[in-house]
Write a protein that holds these residues in place. Structure first.
Motif, PDB file in Angstrom:
ATOM      1  N   ARG A 311      -1.570   5.462  -1.422  1.00  0.00           N
ATOM      2  CA  ARG A 311      -0.146   5.093  -1.400  1.00  0.00           C
ATOM      3  C   ARG A 311       0.104   3.994  -0.385  1.00  0.00           C
ATOM      4  O   ARG A 311       0.770   3.001  -0.654  1.00  0.00           O
ATOM      5  CB  ARG A 311       0.697   6.326  -1.011  1.00  0.00           C
ATOM      6  N   GLN A 312      -0.499   4.184   0.800  1.00  0.00           N
ATOM      7  CA  GLN A 312      -0.310   3.219   1.884  1.00  0.00           C
ATOM      8  C   GLN A 312      -0.807   1.831   1.465  1.00  0.00           C
ATOM      9  O   GLN A 312      -0.162   0.807   1.713  1.00  0.00           O
ATOM     10  CB  GLN A 312      -1.079   3.706   3.117  1.00  0.00           C
ATOM     11  N   GLN A 315       1.629   0.217  -0.880  1.00  0.00           N
ATOM     12  CA  GLN A 315       2.800  -0.270  -0.111  1.00  0.00           C
ATOM     13  C   GLN A 315       2.487  -1.563   0.637  1.00  0.00           C
ATOM     14  O   GLN A 315       3.278  -2.489   0.672  1.00  0.00           O
ATOM     15  CB  GLN A 315       3.186   0.779   0.926  1.00  0.00           C
ATOM     16  N   ASP A 316       1.276  -1.607   1.246  1.00  0.00           N
ATOM     17  CA  ASP A 316       0.915  -2.771   2.069  1.00  0.00           C
ATOM     18  C   ASP A 316       0.356  -3.921   1.243  1.00  0.00           C
ATOM     19  O   ASP A 316      -0.008  -4.964   1.793  1.00  0.00           O
ATOM     20  CB  ASP A 316      -0.163  -2.389   3.102  1.00  0.00           C
ATOM     21  N   GLY A 317       0.186  -3.686  -0.042  1.00  0.00           N
ATOM     22  CA  GLY A 317      -0.438  -4.702  -0.898  1.00  0.00           C
ATOM     23  C   GLY A 317      -1.885  -4.941  -0.502  1.00  0.00           C
ATOM     24  O   GLY A 317      -2.426  -6.035  -0.684  1.00  0.00           O
ATOM     25  N   ALA A 318      -2.538  -3.914   0.056  1.00  0.00           N
ATOM     26  CA  ALA A 318      -3.930  -4.076   0.524  1.00  0.00           C
ATOM     27  C   ALA A 318      -4.896  -3.867  -0.643  1.00  0.00           C
ATOM     28  O   ALA A 318      -4.536  -3.313  -1.679  1.00  0.00           O
ATOM     29  CB  ALA A 318      -4.217  -3.059   1.630  1.00  0.00           C
ATOM     30  N   SER A 319      -6.156  -4.287  -0.425  1.00  0.00           N
ATOM     31  CA  SER A 319      -7.135  -4.228  -1.516  1.00  0.00           C
ATOM     32  C   SER A 319      -7.602  -2.786  -1.743  1.00  0.00           C
ATOM     33  O   SER A 319      -7.563  -1.956  -0.840  1.00  0.00           O
ATOM     34  CB  SER A 319      -8.355  -5.068  -1.166  1.00  0.00           C
ATOM     35  N   GLU A 320      -8.092  -2.547  -2.977  1.00  0.00           N
ATOM     36  CA  GLU A 320      -8.625  -1.222  -3.312  1.00  0.00           C
ATOM     37  C   GLU A 320      -9.852  -0.915  -2.449  1.00  0.00           C
ATOM     38  O   GLU A 320     -10.042   0.199  -1.978  1.00  0.00           O
ATOM     39  CB  GLU A 320      -8.973  -1.212  -4.805  1.00  0.00           C
TER      40      GLU A 320
END
Ligand SMILES: O=C(O)CCC(=O)C(=O)O
Length: 427
Positions: A311-312, A315-320
């Motif tokens: 989820r985080q 939200q942060d648009g971070a990579s898988e």
């Protein structure tokens, strides 16, 4: 199953003769079929540690308290108290425990998993003599050829290991026991009785389903399974299923195969035994499976953390890849804490072992000089191709795991690649 007046007879453990104490015999009859046995005193008759028994004729009648106190009395210990209420003082050193035992007390004190060989090694090294390994051999014992091929101890005792080992003393008062359990990592155990005697209840893996209900109930009620206290009807039932009941006497060494549940009961006051947990290529698939099961159990136990990381990241648009790495490292940390090891140690140990295969003896001796573990001469190991055949499918399975730990855990990709190189070299 034959019935006599005492109920069904227990299956008998194989009792080896002096001429059967060789690696070749043991491998064929006990390592390959994963079957228990009892070695005679001939296996360990040169051990220095046997000096702590005062012989009366050929029988060990007494413990040499003065000898033990002189040698190890100042070492710190921590005993398990198995009495209802601890009315005696807690021994802080091995000397305190000897005093208590010699005065007839301490029947419920159990000194378990005491790393005496490591303590002796450290003491010798600290005193600047740099002869720790020789001191262990000359004061305590020499590892028998039958269990030299021991990946756990060879790895842990090497300069790459974690400074630990799986070589213990169990010294217990007359009322002590170890409840029903299976050994760490699904490893083997080998245990030499130095003084006193023990009763072992030993259960082949075919009994495991029938034991599960008892183990679950013991865990639920925060107790343990004590086979000595079982009613005759239950003992008879398990005898029919293959349970063995073995009395082990001073000088004898018992081999407990991988995956065998056992409970152990001290029959003399006191008892003293020396034990190794160990593993090698013969049981590597079971050890691998046990570790995979533990990893799966840990994943389940903290699945909410995975959802949170996912989820985080969204939200942060971070990579898988970022959250997956963090998740795998979290699982790995939990496995390491709960089991004492995890995938990186398993594969480092495997690499270390492969690198010592098919190496000239002179080079092995040079490498062993830097280790607390003795050199393993080729005749005390299985054929190299056997080892390769045991490792290769496990590596393939590991590389195909959907979790891709080999890519996500730090340093593991490199280890796995080096194992592939070793497997090529050895094929
Ligand atoms: O001697 C004991 O009390 C326990 C030993 C044991 O469980 C083992 O060697 O696997």
């Amino acid at each position: 199953m034959a019935l006599d007046s005492a109920g069904p007879r227990a299956s008998a453990i194989a009792r080896l003769s002096a001429t059967q104490c060789s690696y070749a015999y043991f491998r064929e009859h006990h390592l390959q079929p994963n079957s228990p046995c009892l070695f005679p005193q001939d296996l360990v008759k040169h051990w220095a540690l046997l000096r702590c028994r005062l012989l009366d004729g050929t029988e060990a009648r007494q413990f040499d308290w003065d000898y033990l106190r002189d040698q190890y009395g100042s070492l710190d210990i921590s005993c398990v108290e198995l009495g209802e209420r601890a009315v005696e003082p807690t021994p802080r050193t091995f000397g305190d425990l000897c005093d208590l035992w010699q005065s007839g007390g301490g029947r419920s004190k159990y000194l378990k998993d005491w790393h005496l060989p490591l303590r002796v090694h450290e003491a010798a090294e600290q005193h600047g003599k740099g002869k720790g390994k020789e001191r262990v051999r000359d004061e305590l014992y020499e590892v028998p050829e039958v269990c030299l091929d021991d990946w756990m101890n060879e790895w842990e005792c090497s300069s790459e290991g974690r400074g630990d080992d799986f070589r213990f003393v169990y010294a217990g008062g007359g009322d002590t026991f170890t409840p029903l359990h299976r050994d760490v990592y699904c490893s083997y155990s080998i245990s030499t009785q130095i003084y006193g005697s023990k009763r072992w209840y030993l259960f082949p893996p075919s009994c495991t389903p029938a034991l599960q209900a008892l183990l679950v109930e013991a865990e639920r009620s925060d107790t343990c399974v004590n086979c000595d206290k079982w009613a005759d009807a239950r003992k008879d039932d398990f005898r029919r299923r293959g349970m063995m009941v073995i009395e082990q006497h001073a000088g004898e060494t018992i081999f407990i195969p991988s995956g065998y549940y056992h409970s152990v009961h001290n029959l003399a006051h006191p008892t003293f035994s020396l034990n190794h947990n160990w593993l090698n290529s013969h049981i590597l698939p079971s050890v691998y499976r046990a570790l995979s099961n533990e990893v799966a159990r840990c994943r389940d136990a903290i699945s909410d953390v995975k959802e949170m990381l996912q989820r985080q990241a969204v939200q942060d648009g971070a990579s898988e890849e970022g959250w997956r790495k963090e998740w795998e490292q979290t699982v790995d940390g939990l496995v390491e804490r709960s089991e004492g090891w995890s995938w990186p140690t398993f594969w480092h140990m495997t690499l270390h072992t492969l690198r010592n295969l098919d190496v000239p003896l002179a080079e092995l001796e040079q490498r062993a000089a830097l280790s607390r573990w003795p050199v393993i001469p080729p005749p005390a190991r299985p054929p190299t191709l056997f080892v390769v055949k045991q490792v290769r499918p496990l590596l393939q399975d590991f590389l195909q795991r959907p979790e891709h730990e080999w890519q996500l855990l730090p340093g593991l990709q490199d280890v796995v690649q080096q194992i592939e190189v070793e497997l090529q070299r050895l094929s």
